[in-house]
Every structure is written in structure tokens, then in C-alpha cells.
Design an enzyme around this catalytic site. Structure first.
Site, PDB file in Angstrom:
ATOM      1  N   TYR A 143       0.715  -1.237  -0.177  1.00  0.00           N
ATOM      2  CA  TYR A 143      -0.349   0.092  -0.020  1.00  0.00           C
ATOM      3  C   TYR A 143       0.638   1.641   0.044  1.00  0.00           C
ATOM      4  O   TYR A 143       0.197   2.205  -0.680  1.00  0.00           O
ATOM      5  CB  TYR A 143      -1.033  -0.172   0.895  1.00  0.00           C
ATOM      6  CG  TYR A 143      -2.191  -0.992   1.516  1.00  0.00           C
ATOM      7  CD1 TYR A 143      -2.145  -2.067   0.072  1.00  0.00           C
ATOM      8  CD2 TYR A 143      -3.078  -1.199   2.278  1.00  0.00           C
ATOM      9  CE1 TYR A 143      -2.884  -3.033  -0.061  1.00  0.00           C
ATOM     10  CE2 TYR A 143      -3.907  -2.020   2.418  1.00  0.00           C
ATOM     11  CZ  TYR A 143      -3.895  -3.367   0.683  1.00  0.00           C
ATOM     12  OH  TYR A 143      -5.596  -4.449   1.073  1.00  0.00           O
ATOM     13  N   LYS A 200       4.176 -15.626   3.190  1.00  0.00           N
ATOM     14  CA  LYS A 200       3.527 -16.343   1.908  1.00  0.00           C
ATOM     15  C   LYS A 200       4.896 -16.683   1.343  1.00  0.00           C
ATOM     16  O   LYS A 200       5.844 -15.769   0.626  1.00  0.00           O
ATOM     17  CB  LYS A 200       3.187 -15.602   1.169  1.00  0.00           C
ATOM     18  CG  LYS A 200       2.769 -16.125  -0.630  1.00  0.00           C
ATOM     19  CD  LYS A 200       1.617 -16.921   0.116  1.00  0.00           C
ATOM     20  CE  LYS A 200       1.475 -18.365  -1.270  1.00  0.00           C
ATOM     21  NZ  LYS A 200       1.004 -18.659  -1.864  1.00  0.00           N
ATOM     22  N   ASP A 233      -2.445 -18.263   2.670  1.00  0.00           N
ATOM     23  CA  ASP A 233      -3.631 -19.190   2.616  1.00  0.00           C
ATOM     24  C   ASP A 233      -4.154 -20.241   3.220  1.00  0.00           C
ATOM     25  O   ASP A 233      -5.435 -20.328   3.230  1.00  0.00           O
ATOM     26  CB  ASP A 233      -3.537 -19.879   0.994  1.00  0.00           C
ATOM     27  CG  ASP A 233      -2.297 -20.281   1.005  1.00  0.00           C
ATOM     28  OD1 ASP A 233      -1.415 -20.166   1.592  1.00  0.00           O
ATOM     29  OD2 ASP A 233      -1.377 -20.637  -0.019  1.00  0.00           O
ATOM     30  N   ASP A 257      -5.168  -6.774   6.599  1.00  0.00           N
ATOM     31  CA  ASP A 257      -6.310  -5.761   6.240  1.00  0.00           C
ATOM     32  C   ASP A 257      -7.567  -6.490   5.442  1.00  0.00           C
ATOM     33  O   ASP A 257      -8.380  -7.172   5.953  1.00  0.00           O
ATOM     34  CB  ASP A 257      -6.042  -5.270   4.439  1.00  0.00           C
ATOM     35  CG  ASP A 257      -6.488  -4.597   3.849  1.00  0.00           C
ATOM     36  OD1 ASP A 257      -7.840  -3.984   5.049  1.00  0.00           O
ATOM     37  OD2 ASP A 257      -7.004  -3.440   3.236  1.00  0.00           O
ATOM     38  N   ASP A 261     -10.383  -8.148   8.423  1.00  0.00           N
ATOM     39  CA  ASP A 261     -12.031  -8.261   7.919  1.00  0.00           C
ATOM     40  C   ASP A 261     -12.499  -9.358   8.118  1.00  0.00           C
ATOM     41  O   ASP A 261     -14.431  -9.566   8.096  1.00  0.00           O
ATOM     42  CB  ASP A 261     -12.146  -7.638   6.529  1.00  0.00           C
ATOM     43  CG  ASP A 261     -12.667  -6.316   6.439  1.00  0.00           C
ATOM     44  OD1 ASP A 261     -12.142  -5.696   7.654  1.00  0.00           O
ATOM     45  OD2 ASP A 261     -12.436  -5.413   5.522  1.00  0.00           O
TER      46      ASP A 261
END
Ligand code: NAD
Length: 368
Positions: A143, A200, A233, A257, A261
Site C-alpha cells: 500500500y 507467503k 492462504d 487488511d 475483515d
């Protein structure tokens, strides 16, 4: 007697109604634990635009920086919605204060109150007793990395036609990983002592560095905390499949992020979710929900996320872990007794158990 200075930012919409309940509960805790809280109110968001033309007036920043912690409610509303990019927007106040206070960690606890288990879309046996916190890195990664669009790349479009290319850069520096890792391990020490570090590392170099640095910080400074690596994942699946295994979950900005959520939805109740943004100085505590303009001024907003945010302030800024646990216990008791605000009532809630904002705050104080 210890005195803590708290900057109060009520903001817009239901903000002033719910922050008053947060203050009421803090005062009750103060009386019980022989601590006093000194409050200074300041403007942020839409109300600050109306009064000064700016969503984050310099005086607000001064008050915040001179405080021991900031308690914020919410900002925004249709009155200030605009597509004109030259006009000030309430959210700029939020982004501005996070930047000015150097807040690089976002903490979002996800806690199931068993009385509300029916509000979740997951089965009760999966979510009973879930109590985890997502620790998200806030200022690095995709970001904030360099981004660019290249137009009219020869041969890049369909059928060899001219096309375009876009690049976002995912970059982390060692110190950014070190400091977020410390926040996670510190949080784990005040909880059940387990950290899942999410990455990851089977694909990304940033993740491989993340993993190395997290392990180094762990081995050198926090060997007493359990550390488990998990790929992002797999984490997305595990959060829905077996969320009880998690205590503290630490991860980089974009993974955080998305996962925060997802985790928030485990509870199914927006009015119950608190958050903390931490840096190396003054920290900021706020509910995860917005200013709920549709119910503002009606006295029916749920103050529990705000009260839990005040509890997080006690835990993380003032080290008052037992007092924070008291708040959670009091809320649990109120909910177990069947009391509900409108947003968390269901078809089995009797009408005389549905209460407004002030009554909910009073109930929590009385059970404290
Ligand atoms: P919202 O969270 O304000 O409301 C979504 C829905 O949840 C509404 O129906 C609302 O009534 C309900 N709700 C939210 N909090 C509640 C509470 N404590 N008690 C009972 N019901 C509650 O999200 P939105 O409607 O998308 O946004 C409204 C405004 O808030 C917008 O201006 C938005 O930009 C702003 N916003 C601010 C923040 C923040 O300050 N951190 C976060 C999100 C949205």
C-alpha cells in the site's frame, strides 16, 4: 494516585453518544483501581471541518501529542461526502492523526461473547470461546510501495494491440518487521502466549525476510512465547475452519487488511469490535465501526465497541490488564443476562431487555 491524560475525539454521528459511555466506564474503573483520568476534548472529522475548515486542526494534534492516549469514536457522514478532491474530507483527519502519531501497528481483537454466538454465520461449536487479535503492520508493504502505470506498451494488449502495464511494489525493511514482531510478542505476553506469524514465504522474498526477522526477534527476546508460521492462504481457511487455535496473529499490511475483515465477520456484530493503533509514543483506540449517521442522535447506538476500545487503552497504554479484563467480564455478564441494544437483539429478545446507549453504559458500570 496515578493520573493519565486522555485526549477524547468524539467526531461525528453517534460519536458523542458512545464516547460518553466509554468515559463513564473509565471513571468507574478509575474509582475501583485508584487511578484518575484527565480528559481533554478536541475536534476531528466533519465537526472539525465545520468549526475550523480542517478535519485535523493543529490544536487537536497538540492535545493528542500531549496526552498519554487518544480515545476516538468515529468520523464522517453524508453532510461531508463529496467527490470534489479539493474539499476537505472527515477521513483525512483519521489518516492524518495516525500518520502524525507514527502509528504503525493496528490491533483488532475478535472475541466471541457466547450470548451473541447466534449472530455469526459460523456454527456455534466452531466459534464458542474464540478470542484472537490480529496485529497488522500499517505503514509498509504494497500500500505504500512505489506504483506506476505504463501506457501504450507495444504488443501488451489483446491481439498484439497496444496495451498498458501496471506495477505495485511490495517492500519491507528489517526494522519495520522487527518492531511489529515486538508488538505482537508483547501482546501475546498479556494474553495466552501464542503468536502465529503469517506470510507467503513459499513465494515472496519479502515474506522470507519477514520470517527470518520474526524468528530472530523471537529467539533473542521472546523465547517464552510460542511462535508458529502459517502461510496466508492456509490462514484464510483456518480462520473459518478452526478459529480457536489463534491467540495473536501478526502479519504485513495487505494480508492484515484482508484477514482482519475476515476475522471480524466471525462475530457477526459490528457494534462489538474494538481496535487499537499503536506506535512508539501515544496510541489511539477506536471502535471498528463508523459514525452510523442513520441512527445518530436517537440514543440507540451500541456503545460496547467503544467501551472495549477504552479497555484496550487500559491494557496496552496503561498496563492495566486486570482492569481491562474486568470490563470484558462486565460486558459478558450484561449480555448473559439478556440485555441488548437494537443492533444485537434477535427474535428471542424480550422488548423489556432492549436498551439504549446510556442504559447499556449504566449496566456495564453497575456490573463492574
Ligand atoms: P457504519 O459502520 O457507520 O454503519 C454501518 C451500519 O452499522 C449502519 O446501519 C449503522 O447504523 C450500524 N452501526 C454501526 N455502528 C453501530 C453501533 N455502534 N451501534 C449500532 N449500530 C451500528 O458504516 P457506514 O454506514 O459505511 O459509514 C457511515 C459513515 O462512517 C461514513 O461517513 C464513513 O465514511 C464513516 N466511517 C468512519 C469510520 C471511522 O471513523 N473509523 C469507519 C468506517 C466508516
Amino acid at each position: 494516585m496515578t493520573t493519565y491524560k486522555i485526549c477524547l475525539l468524539a467526531g461525528d454521528g453517534i460519536g458523542p453518544e458512545i464516547i460518553a459511555e466509554g468515559v463513564k466506564v473509565l471513571d468507574a474503573v478509575g474509582a475501583k483501581y485508584q487511578v484518575s483520568f484527565e480528559y481533554t476534548e478536541a475536534l476531528i472529522g466533519g465537526c472539525a471541518i465545520d468549526a475550523t475548515g480542517s478535519p485535523l486542526p493543529p490544536q487537536t494534534l497538540e492535545v493528542a501529542k500531549a496526552s498519554d492516549a487518544v480515545l476516538l469514536a468515529a468520523v464522517g457522514g453524508p453532510k461531508w461526502d463529496t467527490t470534489d478532491s479539493t474539499k476537505p474530507r472527515p477521513e483525512q483527519g483519521l489518516l492524518g492523526i495516525r500518520k502524525e502519531l507514527g502509528l504503525y501497528t493496528n490491533l483488532r481483537p475478535v472475541q466471541i461473547f457466547n450470548a451473541l454466538a447466534g449472530a455469526s454465520t459460523l456454527k456455534p461449536e466452531v466459534i464458542d470461546g474464540v478470542d484472537l487479535v490480529i496485529v497488522r503492520e500499517l505503514t509498509g508493504g504494497l500500500y505504500f510501495g512505489a506504483r506506476q502505470r505504463f501506457y501504450d506498451e507495444p504488443g501488451a494488449g489483446t491481439n498484439g494491440a497496444k496495451g498498458q502495464r501496471a506495477v505495485d511494489t511490495l517492500e519491507y525493511r528489517e526494522y519495520e518487521v522487527e518492531r511489529i514482531a515486538r508488538q505482537a510478542f508483547e501482546a501475546a505476553r498479556t494474553r495466552r502466549g501464542r503468536v502465529h506469524s503469517i506470510d507467503k514465504a513459499n513465494v515472496l522474498d519479502t515474506s522470507r525476510m519477514w520470517r527470518e526477522v520474526v524468528h530472530r526477534v523471537h529467539d533473542q527476546e521472546y523465547a517464552d512465547v510460542e511462535l508458529i508460521d502459517m502461510l496466508v492462504d492456509n490462514t484464510a481457511m483456518q480462520l473459518i475452519n478452526a478459529p480457536k487455535q489463534f491467540d495473536v496473529v501478526v502479519t504485513e499490511n495487505m494480508f492484515g487488511d484482508i484477514l482482519s475483515d475476515e476475522a471480524a465477520q466471525i462475530t457477526g456484530s459490528l457494534g462489538m469490535l474494538a481496535s487499537a493503533s499503536l506506535g512508539d509514543g501515544v496510541s489511539l483506540y477506536e471502535p471498528s465501526h463508523g459514525s452510523a449517521p442513520d441512527i445518530a442522535g436517537k440514543g440507540i447506538a451500541n456503545p460496547i465497541a467503544q467501551i472495549l476500545s477504552a479497555g484496550m487503552m487500559l491494557q496496552y497504554s496503561f498496563g492495566m490488564t486486570e482492569a481491562a479484563a474486568d470490563i470484558t467480564r462486565a460486558i459478558t455478564q450484561v449480555l448473559d443476562e439478556g440485555w441488548r441494544t437494537g443492533d444485537i437483539k434477535d427474535s428471542t429478545t424480550p422488548a423489556d431487555k432492549v436498551v439504549g446507549t446510556v442504559q447499556m453504559g449504566d449496566l456495564v458500570v453497575s456490573r463492574l
